[in-house]
Design a protein around this motif. Structure first.
Motif, mmCIF file in Angstrom:
data_model
loop_
_atom_site.group_PDB
_atom_site.id
_atom_site.type_symbol
_atom_site.label_atom_id
_atom_site.label_comp_id
_atom_site.label_asym_id
_atom_site.label_seq_id
_atom_site.Cartn_x
_atom_site.Cartn_y
_atom_site.Cartn_z
ATOM 1 N N ALA B 49 0.827 -1.211 0.000
ATOM 2 C CA ALA B 49 0.000 0.000 0.000
ATOM 3 C C ALA B 49 0.860 1.259 0.000
ATOM 4 O O ALA B 49 0.425 2.318 -0.425
ATOM 5 C CB ALA B 49 -0.940 -0.006 1.207
ATOM 6 N N ASN B 50 2.094 1.120 0.472
ATOM 7 C CA ASN B 50 3.010 2.255 0.486
ATOM 8 C C ASN B 50 3.939 2.287 -0.723
ATOM 9 O O ASN B 50 4.813 3.141 -0.803
ATOM 10 C CB ASN B 50 3.843 2.240 1.770
ATOM 11 N N ILE B 62 -5.073 3.424 -3.430
ATOM 12 C CA ILE B 62 -5.363 4.400 -2.378
ATOM 13 C C ILE B 62 -6.232 5.478 -3.018
ATOM 14 O O ILE B 62 -5.770 6.137 -3.956
ATOM 15 C CB ILE B 62 -4.072 5.065 -1.845
ATOM 16 N N GLU B 63 -7.444 5.622 -2.544
ATOM 17 C CA GLU B 63 -8.404 6.544 -3.175
ATOM 18 C C GLU B 63 -8.385 6.380 -4.696
ATOM 19 O O GLU B 63 -8.363 7.353 -5.442
ATOM 20 C CB GLU B 63 -8.129 7.993 -2.753
ATOM 21 N N LYS B 72 1.462 8.969 -1.450
ATOM 22 C CA LYS B 72 2.330 9.069 -0.268
ATOM 23 C C LYS B 72 2.085 10.361 0.506
ATOM 24 O O LYS B 72 2.314 10.420 1.709
ATOM 25 C CB LYS B 72 3.803 8.957 -0.678
ATOM 26 N N ALA B 73 1.583 11.376 -0.211
ATOM 27 C CA ALA B 73 1.256 12.630 0.466
ATOM 28 C C ALA B 73 0.026 12.472 1.357
ATOM 29 O O ALA B 73 -0.235 13.303 2.228
ATOM 30 C CB ALA B 73 1.018 13.733 -0.577
ATOM 31 N N LYS B 74 -0.731 11.406 1.134
ATOM 32 C CA LYS B 74 -1.982 11.212 1.892
ATOM 33 C C LYS B 74 -1.887 10.099 2.921
ATOM 34 O O LYS B 74 -2.797 9.920 3.716
ATOM 35 C CB LYS B 74 -3.107 10.814 0.932
ATOM 36 N N VAL B 75 -0.805 9.315 2.827
ATOM 37 C CA VAL B 75 -0.702 8.139 3.687
ATOM 38 C C VAL B 75 0.414 8.342 4.712
ATOM 39 O O VAL B 75 1.555 8.602 4.346
ATOM 40 C CB VAL B 75 -0.388 6.877 2.842
ATOM 41 N N ALA B 76 0.062 8.244 5.979
ATOM 42 C CA ALA B 76 1.077 8.289 7.031
ATOM 43 C C ALA B 76 1.413 6.852 7.409
ATOM 44 O O ALA B 76 0.531 6.090 7.802
ATOM 45 C CB ALA B 76 0.558 9.060 8.241
#
Lengths: 121, 231
Positions: B49-50, B62-63, B72-76
């Motif tokens: 997922a990353n 992801i979305e 990556k800007a949305k996933v921590a």
């Protein structure tokens, strides 16, 4: 300290029972404003959706009421409180009754033992 | 649209299928437990997922987007091991995160550091393992991300810090974001989960609301896990 929950029972039901006991026992006073869903969820150590579900159930039963802009309050309706106390009491009595039957007491003995305990009290 | 979606997602390492064609759709507004024994594919799923590894077949979205700079800007992401330069101090790492991530909230990070009584001047390599894990978790949770993918976030910290971390996850809750927690310390986190996903040998064997599961089985998620994965 997170609240304690029993295994294998939906947490929202356990929260609802706990808040009902607080209302019946006067730890939450009629007309009192209760904390927000988020604050209560943090206090209890549970998911906010779970807390939301418990509060929605209490609202449906008339124990809490929501004012659109200002939050949730404990009902001041004496009839609702009376029903609530009756509900909780029968749950506790049922539990006690089953336990006493399980140790071999019959109905008369149970009633007598409860009365005797109260007199000693 | 699902926040995180897997479509017949598979990852093979040689002969071994770490993930064997899973379908999974996770929505925003939920805290989800990704549960499974060692080697069941939890970390593989989170790495896919990353975008750290590529699927052998199938897709992870992801979305609606395959992992890339935009996702990556949305996933921590909190990896299950040390991942930050250990010569840096916590204070330097705050700057580093602020430079890297537009959604980084410095005030939130400082608040959490203060709550846990952590001093920002120490270099990572000088900190105990548990303290290092706390710093890494604080940095991750201080982003205003759409998805938080936390790989074993509580394994290395003391029980008091565990409670604090769980409170942070609860108070951080947003209907617009997803929190995915992989762990085998189920009893500790069970009350904060909306849904549970059980992974077994690369397959999703269960995906259900934690409350429905307790109602349906009369068991805690923890005891059900012990049954499903009994050795």
């Amino acid at each position: 300290m997170p609240w304690d929950f029993a295994d294998g029972l939906p947490i929202w039901r356990q929260i609802a029972v706990r808040i009902k006991s607080d209302v019946a026992g006067g730890r939450l006073v009629p007309g009192e404003k209760i904390a927000s869903v988020r604050d209560l969820a943090v206090q209890a150590g549970v998911n906010p959706n779970t807390m939301q579900r418990a509060l929605a159930q209490l609202e449906q039963e008339g124990i809490l009421r929501t004012e659109r802009t200002s939050g949730r309050y404990v009902t001041e309706d004496a009839a609702v409180l009376e029903v609530l106390r009756g509900q909780l009491a029968s749950g506790i009595i049922a539990d006690l009754y089953c336990k006493l039957r399980a140790i071999g007491m019959d109905d008369d003995q149970i009633v007598a033992a409860v009365a005797a305990w109260k007199d000693e009290g | 649209m699902a926040l995180l979606e897997c479509k017949t997602l598979a990852k093979r390492y040689g002969e071994v299928a770490a993930l064997d064609g899973i379908d999974l759709s996770l929505e925003a507004g939920k805290v989800i437990g990704l549960l499974g024994p060692n080697g069941s594919g939890k970390t593989t799923l989170i790495k896919l997922a990353n975008g750290l590894i590529k699927p052998t077949s199938g897709q992870v979205l992801i979305e609606g987007m395959a992992p890339c700079v935009k996702t990556k800007a949305k996933v921590a992401y909190l990896p299950d091991r040390d991942f930050l330069p250990e010569y840096m101090s916590t204070a330097q790492l705050l700057d580093y995160y602020e430079d890297f991530f537009a959604d980084f909230d410095r005030e939130r990070a400082l608040g959490m550091l203060a709550d846990l009584g952590l001093d920002a001047s120490g270099r990572l390599k000088e900190l105990s393992r548990g303290t290092r894990e706390k710093v890494q978790l604080i940095l991750t949770m201080s982003r205003r991300a759409h998805a938080y993918l936390l790989d074993e976030p509580i394994a290395g910290v003391d029980p008091a810090a565990r409670d604090y971390i769980l409170r942070t996850i609860i108070s951080n809750y947003s209907p617009d974001s997803l929190v995915l927690i992989s762990t085998h310390l189920i009893a500790d986190i069970e009350s904060v989960l909306d849904d549970v996903v059980f992974l077994k040998q690369g397959h999703v064997v269960l995906h259900e609301s934690a409350e429905d599961l307790r109602e349906r089985t009369g068991k805690s998620v923890d005891s059900l896990f012990r049954e499903v994965f009994a050795c």
